[in-house]
Design an enzyme around this catalytic site. Structure first.
Site, mmCIF file in Angstrom:
data_model
loop_
_atom_site.group_PDB
_atom_site.id
_atom_site.type_symbol
_atom_site.label_atom_id
_atom_site.label_comp_id
_atom_site.label_asym_id
_atom_site.label_seq_id
_atom_site.Cartn_x
_atom_site.Cartn_y
_atom_site.Cartn_z
ATOM 1 N N LYS A 1 -27.163 6.172 -26.766
ATOM 2 C CA LYS A 1 -27.718 7.500 -27.045
ATOM 3 C C LYS A 1 -28.916 7.358 -27.977
ATOM 4 O O LYS A 1 -28.785 6.825 -29.088
ATOM 5 C CB LYS A 1 -26.664 8.349 -27.764
ATOM 6 C CG LYS A 1 -25.969 9.354 -26.891
ATOM 7 C CD LYS A 1 -25.058 10.177 -27.770
ATOM 8 C CE LYS A 1 -24.511 11.352 -27.052
ATOM 9 N NZ LYS A 1 -23.626 12.132 -27.922
HETATM 10 C C1 E4P Z 1 -22.957 15.501 -26.996
HETATM 11 O O1 E4P Z 1 -23.016 14.406 -26.419
HETATM 12 C C2 E4P Z 1 -22.764 15.605 -28.454
HETATM 13 O O2 E4P Z 1 -21.855 14.592 -28.857
HETATM 14 C C3 E4P Z 1 -22.147 16.885 -28.949
HETATM 15 O O3 E4P Z 1 -21.727 17.688 -27.889
HETATM 16 C C4 E4P Z 1 -22.968 17.547 -30.009
HETATM 17 O O4 E4P Z 1 -22.493 18.807 -30.264
HETATM 18 P P1 E4P Z 1 -22.450 19.531 -31.676
HETATM 19 O O5 E4P Z 1 -23.406 20.654 -31.606
HETATM 20 O O6 E4P Z 1 -21.033 20.003 -31.782
HETATM 21 O O7 E4P Z 1 -22.776 18.522 -32.744
#
Ligand code: E4P
Length: 239
Positions: free
Chosen positions: A85
């Site tokens: 990522k």
């Molecule tokens: C997606 O891959 C992320 O890990 C996650 O959904 C981020 O979401 P958040 O807004 O809860 O941090």
């Protein structure tokens, strides 16, 4: 459409994989912290091992572009199913597009994360992101319509044969439904919302009613031997 689980809780991951509804796993540094994975390499290796060949997204933890690349190369040495990522920009607004492009050229699958606008998605896709993570909940936090961003993104990526639109930042089951209707290729869902999707209080009530009646039927049968006898005798007479 595919469903990923947004978690680093190995028990939850195993459970949902076992139900046959999960195609991959996503994590980020906040999720690792929340789920108690403090030693990243061993924690990630353990998750990667228990999910077969499904993809596991692991996020870089630096703002430095060269270091992002180095971390990406290291992560992919931990297991074959690791997807790296990379945030679309760092916290200072510097684009990570060059790192994404370089990794793509080197054969590393990248999940471009932190996407909050269609503009960002277009460039992330062009740079070579395999997965393009639109943060639906955070798009809404900003007063924008996540469904519009998802719809445009899906149309664009399908038209030009680019990466998959992965919707994350799910805050409730209504967000999941909206993402499905908007055509998301993948939705990554925290385990608590997966459980909410399958549960329903009226289903519980309905099943309770059936179980109670099944028990009553057994009780009635044991308390009414004569009527069973009559049925048996009736069968004999019919022969
Ligand atoms: C997606 O891959 C992320 O890990 C996650 O959904 C981020 O979401 P958040 O807004 O809860 O941090």
């Amino acid at each position: 459409m595919e469903i990923f689980v947004d978690s680093a809780n190995i028990d939850e991951i195993k459970t949902w994989i076992g139900y046959g509804v999960i195609d991959g796993v996503t994590t980020n540094p906040s999720i690792l912290l929340k789920d108690g994975v403090f030693e990243m390499e061993n924690g990630i290796r353990a998750i990667a091992e228990c999910i077969g060949n499904r993809p596991l997204s692991v996020e870089v933890t630096t703002d430095e572009l060269e270091e992002m690349h180095a971390q990406a190369v290291e992560f992919t040495s931990w297991a074959e199913n690791i997807v790296v990522k990379i945030p679309v920009i760092n916290q200072f607004g510097q684009p990570s597009l060059g790192v994404i492009h370089r990794l793509r050229e080197e054969g590393v699958k990248v999940n471009v994360t932190g996407i909050l606008s269609f503009n960002q998605l277009v460039l992330a896709a062009q740079a070579g992101g395999t997965y393009l993570s639109v943060f639906a909940g955070r798009v809404s936090d900003e007063g924008n319509d996540a469904s519009t961003v998802i719809k445009r993104s899906v149309k664009f990526t399908e038209r030009w044969n680019l990466g998959k639109v992965l919707v994350g930042s799910i805050r409730g089951t209504a967000d999941i439904q909206s993402a499905i209707v908007a055509g998301a290729h993948i939705i990554t869902i925290p385990p608590e919302f997966l459980l909410k999707m399958v549960d329903h209080k009226y289903t519980r009530e309905t099943i309770r009613e059936f179980i109670d009646n099944a028990k009553k039927a057994v009780l009635d049968m044991s308390e009414a031997p004569e009527s069973i006898e009559r049925i048996e005798t009736g069968k004999e007479m019919a022969k």
